[in-house]
Write a protein that holds these residues in place. Structure first.
Motif, mmCIF file in Angstrom:
data_model
loop_
_atom_site.group_PDB
_atom_site.id
_atom_site.type_symbol
_atom_site.label_atom_id
_atom_site.label_comp_id
_atom_site.label_asym_id
_atom_site.label_seq_id
_atom_site.Cartn_x
_atom_site.Cartn_y
_atom_site.Cartn_z
ATOM 1 N N GLN A 247 12.929 4.540 -4.643
ATOM 2 C CA GLN A 247 11.881 4.582 -3.617
ATOM 3 C C GLN A 247 11.202 3.229 -3.474
ATOM 4 O O GLN A 247 10.927 2.787 -2.355
ATOM 5 C CB GLN A 247 10.849 5.661 -3.958
ATOM 6 C CG GLN A 247 11.378 7.064 -3.831
ATOM 7 C CD GLN A 247 10.405 8.094 -4.385
ATOM 8 O OE1 GLN A 247 9.795 7.892 -5.426
ATOM 9 N NE2 GLN A 247 10.284 9.207 -3.666
ATOM 10 N N ALA B 154 0.826 -1.211 0.000
ATOM 11 C CA ALA B 154 0.000 0.000 0.000
ATOM 12 C C ALA B 154 0.859 1.259 0.000
ATOM 13 O O ALA B 154 0.427 2.312 -0.471
ATOM 14 C CB ALA B 154 -0.930 0.005 1.204
ATOM 15 N N ALA B 155 2.091 1.173 0.505
ATOM 16 C CA ALA B 155 2.975 2.346 0.560
ATOM 17 C C ALA B 155 3.586 2.668 -0.803
ATOM 18 O O ALA B 155 4.079 3.773 -1.018
ATOM 19 C CB ALA B 155 4.085 2.115 1.587
ATOM 20 N N VAL B 156 3.560 1.711 -1.717
ATOM 21 C CA VAL B 156 4.130 1.916 -3.045
ATOM 22 C C VAL B 156 3.054 2.504 -3.949
ATOM 23 O O VAL B 156 1.959 1.972 -4.058
ATOM 24 C CB VAL B 156 4.645 0.575 -3.619
ATOM 25 C CG1 VAL B 156 5.148 0.747 -5.022
ATOM 26 C CG2 VAL B 156 5.734 0.017 -2.746
ATOM 27 N N ARG B 157 3.371 3.623 -4.586
ATOM 28 C CA ARG B 157 2.412 4.335 -5.449
ATOM 29 C C ARG B 157 2.984 4.506 -6.852
ATOM 30 O O ARG B 157 4.195 4.666 -7.018
ATOM 31 C CB ARG B 157 2.117 5.721 -4.885
ATOM 32 C CG ARG B 157 1.584 5.730 -3.479
ATOM 33 C CD ARG B 157 0.086 5.710 -3.523
ATOM 34 N NE ARG B 157 -0.427 5.743 -2.163
ATOM 35 C CZ ARG B 157 -1.257 4.852 -1.693
ATOM 36 N NH1 ARG B 157 -1.673 3.881 -2.453
ATOM 37 N NH2 ARG B 157 -1.702 4.928 -0.467
ATOM 38 N N PRO B 158 2.121 4.489 -7.869
ATOM 39 C CA PRO B 158 2.603 4.775 -9.224
ATOM 40 C C PRO B 158 3.265 6.159 -9.263
ATOM 41 O O PRO B 158 2.837 7.086 -8.585
ATOM 42 C CB PRO B 158 1.330 4.757 -10.067
ATOM 43 C CG PRO B 158 0.393 3.870 -9.309
ATOM 44 C CD PRO B 158 0.703 4.120 -7.854
ATOM 45 N N ARG C 250 2.792 0.289 -12.265
ATOM 46 C CA ARG C 250 1.759 -0.429 -11.525
ATOM 47 C C ARG C 250 2.404 -1.574 -10.757
ATOM 48 O O ARG C 250 3.539 -1.958 -11.017
ATOM 49 C CB ARG C 250 0.680 -0.947 -12.451
ATOM 50 C CG ARG C 250 1.082 -2.079 -13.351
ATOM 51 C CD ARG C 250 -0.064 -2.511 -14.279
ATOM 52 N NE ARG C 250 0.217 -3.759 -14.943
ATOM 53 C CZ ARG C 250 0.964 -3.914 -16.011
ATOM 54 N NH1 ARG C 250 1.557 -2.857 -16.550
ATOM 55 N NH2 ARG C 250 1.155 -5.097 -16.557
ATOM 56 N N GLN D 219 10.095 5.350 -13.569
ATOM 57 C CA GLN D 219 8.921 5.569 -12.721
ATOM 58 C C GLN D 219 8.083 4.300 -12.628
ATOM 59 O O GLN D 219 7.898 3.584 -13.615
ATOM 60 C CB GLN D 219 8.056 6.711 -13.281
ATOM 61 C CG GLN D 219 8.785 8.019 -13.462
ATOM 62 C CD GLN D 219 9.268 8.595 -12.150
ATOM 63 O OE1 GLN D 219 8.537 8.620 -11.186
ATOM 64 N NE2 GLN D 219 10.525 9.031 -12.124
ATOM 65 N N MET E 286 6.458 6.562 -8.334
ATOM 66 C CA MET E 286 7.653 6.508 -7.490
ATOM 67 C C MET E 286 8.845 6.066 -8.329
ATOM 68 O O MET E 286 8.704 5.344 -9.312
ATOM 69 C CB MET E 286 7.457 5.529 -6.332
ATOM 70 C CG MET E 286 6.524 5.995 -5.270
ATOM 71 S SD MET E 286 6.504 4.762 -3.951
ATOM 72 C CE MET E 286 6.051 5.789 -2.600
#
Length: 179
Positions: free
Chosen positions: A65, A55-59, A113, A110, A61
């Motif tokens: 990171q 959940a801490a990983v976001r598109p 998904r 980047q 990043m």
């Protein structure tokens, strides 16, 4: 004489096959005669990725990171440079074997998904591998009012003494004094 040797050879061959069959059946069972359980090595491979970490990983990043949150990927492929695979397997005696897969897809540098199997929370993961489960309620560490009243009164403290003077020196000071 030849018949006796031939008969002994066949008997030995049958005994050897019987012993091999017994060995293979012992290796596949969890215990020997229901009493002795052999030690099994705990095998952990890959990175544990929990629901909170995913959940801490976001598109959007960066790769750095993502690596900081999920750890180094178990598999990177030169033919698929835009894909990181995180695999995790654990086989622990007394717990069910687990296997999970998380794949991070990148667009350049980047994150685009993340695809993942059903991931447990951190507490669910710890509970699933905890083979030393406690039974019953945990012991209470606080006393009730009645138990506090039943305790003997604390012993009076001795009167505090005046600070003692430093013992006289029997060696010269380390630093020269004044002048």
């Amino acid at each position: 004489m030849f018949l006796i040797i031939r008969w002994a050879g066949r008997t030995g061959l049958i005994a050897a096959f019987g012993a091999l069959a017994a060995c293979s059946s012992l290796q596949s069972s969890d215990s020997f005669l229901g009493v002795i359980t052999p030690y099994r090595i705990e095998v952990v491979q890959g990175n544990v990725v929990t629901r909170e970490m995913a959940a801490a990983v976001r598109p959007g990043m960066s790769r750095t990171q993502v690596r900081d949150i999920l750890g180094s990927p178990l598999l990177t492929d030169i033919f698929h440079a835009d894909r990181w695979d995180y695999m995790f397997t654990i086989r622990r005696q007394g717990a069910e074997p687990q296997r999970r897969r998380v794949t991070a897809y990148f667009d350049g540098e980047q994150l685009a998904r993340v695809e993942a199997d059903e991931l447990p929370s951190e507490q669910e993961f710890v509970d699933s591998i905890d083979t030393f489960k406690r039974r019953g309620d945990p012991p209470k560490l606080a006393l009730t009012e009645e138990q506090l009243k039943a305790l003997p009164p604390p012993a009076p403290r001795p009167a505090e003494e005046a600070p003692r003077a430093a013992p006289a020196r029997t060696y010269p000071p380390l630093e020269p004094s004044g002048g």
